[in-house]
Design an enzyme around this catalytic site. Sequence first.
Site, PDB file in Angstrom:
ATOM      1  N   ASP A   1       0.843  -1.191   0.000  1.00 28.69           N
ATOM      2  CA  ASP A   1       0.000   0.000   0.000  1.00 28.69           C
ATOM      3  C   ASP A   1       0.885   1.250   0.000  1.00 28.69           C
ATOM      4  O   ASP A   1       1.987   1.228  -0.563  1.00 28.69           O
ATOM      5  CB  ASP A   1      -0.912  -0.044   1.235  1.00 28.69           C
ATOM      6  CG  ASP A   1      -2.269   0.581   0.972  1.00 28.69           C
ATOM      7  OD1 ASP A   1      -2.330   1.810   0.828  1.00 28.69           O
ATOM      8  OD2 ASP A   1      -3.276  -0.160   0.935  1.00 28.69           O
TER       9      ASP A   1
ATOM     10  N   SER B   1     -11.446  -1.156  -0.074  1.00 31.01           N
ATOM     11  CA  SER B   1     -10.119  -1.125   0.563  1.00 31.01           C
ATOM     12  C   SER B   1     -10.233  -1.419   2.050  1.00 31.01           C
ATOM     13  O   SER B   1      -9.310  -1.955   2.662  1.00 31.01           O
ATOM     14  CB  SER B   1      -9.481   0.263   0.393  1.00 31.01           C
ATOM     15  OG  SER B   1      -8.943   0.415  -0.885  1.00 31.01           O
TER      16      SER B   1
ATOM     17  N   HIS C   1      -3.697   5.948   3.612  1.00 29.21           N
ATOM     18  CA  HIS C   1      -4.473   4.759   3.252  1.00 29.21           C
ATOM     19  C   HIS C   1      -3.891   3.477   3.851  1.00 29.21           C
ATOM     20  O   HIS C   1      -4.615   2.673   4.452  1.00 29.21           O
ATOM     21  CB  HIS C   1      -4.539   4.649   1.729  1.00 29.21           C
ATOM     22  CG  HIS C   1      -5.480   3.608   1.228  1.00 29.21           C
ATOM     23  ND1 HIS C   1      -5.126   2.290   1.071  1.00 29.21           N
ATOM     24  CD2 HIS C   1      -6.774   3.696   0.832  1.00 29.21           C
ATOM     25  CE1 HIS C   1      -6.138   1.608   0.594  1.00 29.21           C
ATOM     26  NE2 HIS C   1      -7.165   2.436   0.437  1.00 29.21           N
TER      27      HIS C   1
ATOM     28  N   ASN D   1     -14.262   0.071  -6.320  1.00 29.53           N
ATOM     29  CA  ASN D   1     -15.259   0.980  -5.746  1.00 29.53           C
ATOM     30  C   ASN D   1     -16.083   1.735  -6.787  1.00 29.53           C
ATOM     31  O   ASN D   1     -16.454   2.888  -6.580  1.00 29.53           O
ATOM     32  CB  ASN D   1     -14.560   1.993  -4.837  1.00 29.53           C
ATOM     33  CG  ASN D   1     -13.867   1.331  -3.668  1.00 29.53           C
ATOM     34  OD1 ASN D   1     -14.258   0.259  -3.234  1.00 29.53           O
ATOM     35  ND2 ASN D   1     -12.823   1.957  -3.171  1.00 29.53           N
TER      36      ASN D   1
END
Length: 542
Positions: free
Chosen positions: A146, A330, A176, A267
């Site tokens: 990430d 996520s 994130h 998403n």
Amino acid sequence: MQGALALKKKVLVVIAFLLALTTALPFHTQAATPPKETEVIIVYKNQKGKQTALEESEKVKAQYIHLPAVAVTANEKAVSSLKKDPNIAYVTKNVKVKLASSTMTKHTTTLQDELIQKSYNLQRLNVKQALKDGVTGKNIKVAVLDTGIFPHEDLKIAGGKSFVNYTSSYKDDEGHGTHVAGTIGALNNDYGTVGVASGVKLYAVKVLDKKGEGDLFSLLRGIDWAITNKMDIINLSLGFEDNIPILHSAVDKAYKKGLLVVAASGNDGKKNHISYPAAYSSVIAVSATNEKDKLASISNTGKAIEFSAPGENVISTYLKNEYWYATGTSQAAPHITGMLALLKQLHPKKTNVQIRTLLRSYTMDLGAKGKDSQFGYGRVQYIPQSTFLKAANSAVKKAETSKKQADVDQAKTKISRLTASKQKTTLTERIKKVQTIIHIRSARAKVKIAEKNKTQDAIKSAQTAIHKLSTSTEKKSLQKRLDQVKKQVDYQKKVTDAKQKVKKAEIKRTKKTKAAAQRAVKKLKASKTKTELQKRLNRIKV
């Protein structure tokens, strides 16, 4: 004298003109455009191909350990040549990767009790019960590929690596990765929230930058690193729109090496549209649910969805010791990663494939009955061993009463969910006894059918049934009976063969056919059939 002077002036004028002309004309050798360079990944078939790839490249960015590939910059002419090389599998461009974007809002409280009360996701997953049972994913190695992980009082980072260009630090500068890490493994202390698996070893593998962007070069290096460093689970809350063969190979390699790979479905709120790498079969694709156990509106869905988890308004760790809400697949994916870590702790000897299958037992079925394209096998939740033990006990009792194979199989499945214990050993022995009874009953019936029908299929079926029996007087007796049937069938084949060859000899009447028939007749036992066939042979004149 004047004539010479005039001539000299004319010469000077011509020279000046030529110099001016030369300056005005383009100088082609200086203005030639250099070959355009591009970033590519070269996948080679063998060492010769690798060597060629390295030689033809302008700059080598990465040589992967577990993939037959190198990441390089090369000019267009070299790329074109490499594509035609028989030792090169294919050449693919370096493409951009981005986060499965999440919406985030700040939360001010840092008191654990208050945060946990507001964390519906922890309640849905029954995390309190897991903590009570001491199931925390202890020492399971999780690689979070990430934006990195920010040093946080509620997180313990075991290590990591940066694969972005501008820093060697795996420290998060976007937020994130830290949020994802907290959902997986925030510490069980008096501060902040708690992760699904608070005992895991978190590894920050920074493949995305401060904008949440990265490229294929770095992502492949991150996966390669996770394999090399023997991670148990990889979490990928990111994705591509397009299928990329080398990425497919990378996650397949990780899975083959024993790692579990989890990825967000995307998403876009689209049906039948799952991002890559979540869409690959070696990867566990995760959709997102909300507080009401409904599908989150942002979640992509499709046949590849394997499990679902909370992904709407999830509280987790963030930059500068803060806690933020976030929404997205996520946020759903790390819940699955945490659950897998719990199962790895409970069943350390099971393979990644077995753990993946076992997770199906830790779900609440949502949507259409069974596996569906929205929730997969269901929304995950921790289930205590006591519940599984009760179900296994009941299943074994049912099998002992019915003595049906279907009930035995069901009992075995439920026993497999149990961790190593005396109760599991006892139940395993009990179901073995029932299985033995069923095997003996089946073997008896099949030997009887073989004795009656005397066919190869019946013999084969009976032999398979006998092989399932443990060594015993019963097994020896049944084998003896079946061997007798085999002898009868074999002898009957000899009789049939002899009859056919005698008939052939009578028709063709050659030394060769008569000799072949004679050999076949000699193999028969003394009997009327043998005597008759011999008489027929004796009458043949060749």
